[in-house]
Motif scaffolding. Structure first.
Motif, PDB file in Angstrom:
ATOM      1  N   VAL A 171       0.815  -1.214   0.000  1.00 21.99           N
ATOM      2  CA  VAL A 171       0.000   0.000   0.000  1.00 21.99           C
ATOM      3  C   VAL A 171       0.849   1.264   0.000  1.00 21.99           C
ATOM      4  CG1 VAL A 171      -1.901  -1.167   1.165  1.00 21.99           C
ATOM      5  CG2 VAL A 171      -0.179   0.007   2.530  1.00 21.99           C
ATOM      6  N   CYS A 172       2.197   1.087   0.054  1.00 20.81           N
ATOM      7  CA  CYS A 172       3.126   2.241   0.048  1.00 20.81           C
ATOM      8  C   CYS A 172       2.813   3.226   1.162  1.00 20.81           C
ATOM      9  CB  CYS A 172       3.095   2.932  -1.311  1.00 20.81           C
ATOM     10  SG  CYS A 172       3.729   1.930  -2.663  1.00 20.81           S
ATOM     11  N   ARG A 173       2.510   2.707   2.323  1.00 20.11           N
ATOM     12  CA  ARG A 173       2.225   3.554   3.484  1.00 20.11           C
ATOM     13  C   ARG A 173       2.910   2.935   4.706  1.00 20.11           C
ATOM     14  NH1 ARG A 173      -4.108   4.914   3.674  1.00 20.11           N
ATOM     15  NH2 ARG A 173      -3.325   6.334   5.284  1.00 20.11           N
ATOM     16  N   TRP A 174       2.874   3.689   5.825  1.00 22.58           N
ATOM     17  CA  TRP A 174       3.443   3.211   7.080  1.00 22.58           C
ATOM     18  C   TRP A 174       4.910   2.825   6.910  1.00 22.58           C
ATOM     19  CZ3 TRP A 174      -1.224   0.027   5.952  1.00 22.58           C
ATOM     20  CH2 TRP A 174      -2.386   0.677   6.351  1.00 22.58           C
ATOM     21  N   ASP A 175       5.692   3.798   6.412  1.00 21.26           N
ATOM     22  CA  ASP A 175       7.111   3.535   6.197  1.00 21.26           C
ATOM     23  C   ASP A 175       7.820   3.166   7.488  1.00 21.26           C
ATOM     24  OD1 ASP A 175       6.535   4.179   3.631  1.00 21.26           O
ATOM     25  OD2 ASP A 175       7.759   6.012   3.544  1.00 21.26           O
ATOM     26  N   CYS A 176       7.409   3.780   8.588  1.00 27.77           N
ATOM     27  CA  CYS A 176       8.052   3.478   9.871  1.00 27.77           C
ATOM     28  C   CYS A 176       7.842   2.017  10.259  1.00 27.77           C
ATOM     29  CB  CYS A 176       7.510   4.399  10.961  1.00 27.77           C
ATOM     30  SG  CYS A 176       7.969   6.143  10.753  1.00 27.77           S
TER      31      CYS A 176
END
Length: 266
Positions: A171-176
């Motif tokens: 989803v290309c989110r929540w990189d952390c």
């Protein structure tokens, strides 16, 4: 084999070099089945999938000379960074998930329950007898029951963290969260390398494989944003330059006819 592996390492005819390396590795393994290890089977898949991934678009000799064989991967619509998507990258991540889920599920189904919280003798109790670091960790955790928790956490990590990292990357989110999953798994492999004999090479390879889950923002913070963006578009620019630099015949002016007697006076 060494020449093909070196070409793959520096990115000279990367796809061809990787396929040759894969073929020679598989051939060598099949001819020596008695010394083959489970990691060899995983390496076969990794090499084959890597051959079709855009791994030569940035840091390679092919990228320098604009001769990459890969087609430019699609840029992620969910991100304004240099992140790209490709089918090979997806399968490479699925390969990592499969390896760890397979290993974790096998430990969870252990008939003696040595990897559970209720284990009479935790599996790590006998595995931490190889090195001084392992012995020190064993003597510290065993009296307080922490060795059972550490043993069970290996199963939880192998079954859960790869799936979380895959979902976050998809989803290309929540990189952390992605970076945290990678850090935890690399820490686990670092502990294995320090606590067990003959585990340094395997732990190093396993840690490198987790780089495929690091988000684009991680590389940008290292100052590699410009290289990633330029590399993602280098192939398209190379194709454009090659097509525009093709020699073309100069058109002749209308009515112009070459004559050997041109320039002679009447």
């Amino acid at each position: 084999p060494a020449a093909a592996a070196c070409c793959m390492l520096v990115g000279v005819r990367t796809r061809l070099a990787t396929l040759v390396t894969w073929y020679l590795y598989v051939s060598m393994t099949m001819r020596n089945c008695g010394v083959a290890y489970i990691a060899d089977r995983y390496a076969h898949f990794f090499l084959f999938i890597t051959a079709w991934s855009p791994c030569a678009l940035v840091w390679s000799v092919d990228a320098r000379r604009g001769a990459c064989e890969e087609s430019p991967p699609a840029r992620s619509p969910a991100s304004s960074t240099g992140a790209v998507r490709s089918a090979a990258t997806l399968f490479l991540r699925l390969q990592v998930v499969w390896i760890y889920c397979d290993a974790g599920w096998g430990k969870a189904l252990d008939p003696e329950g040595a990897w559970s919280l209720s284990a009479t003798v935790p599996a790590l109790e006998t595995m931490l007898l190889h090195t001084r670091v392992g012995l020190a960790l064993r003597s510290t955790l065993l009296p307080m029951g922490g060795l059972r928790v550490l043993t069970a956490s290996v199963v939880w990590a192998e079954c859960g963290l790869p799936v979380v990292a895959l979902v976050c990357a998809a989803v290309c989110r929540w990189d952390c969260a992605q970076v945290a999953c990678v850090a935890l798994m690399v820490s686990m492999h670092l502990g294995i390398a320090l606590c067990m004999n003959n585990a340094v090479l395997l732990s190093t390879v396993a840690s490198i494989a987790w780089a495929v889950f690091l988000p684009a923002s991680f590389w940008e913070r290292l100052g590699l944003e410009r290289a990633a963006r330029n590399g993602a578009s280098s192939l398209g620019q190379a194709h454009h330059r090659s097509s525009s630099s093709a020699p073309r015949a100069a058109p002749k002016a209308r009515g112009e006819v070459a004559s050997p007697s041109a320039g002679k006076s009447m």
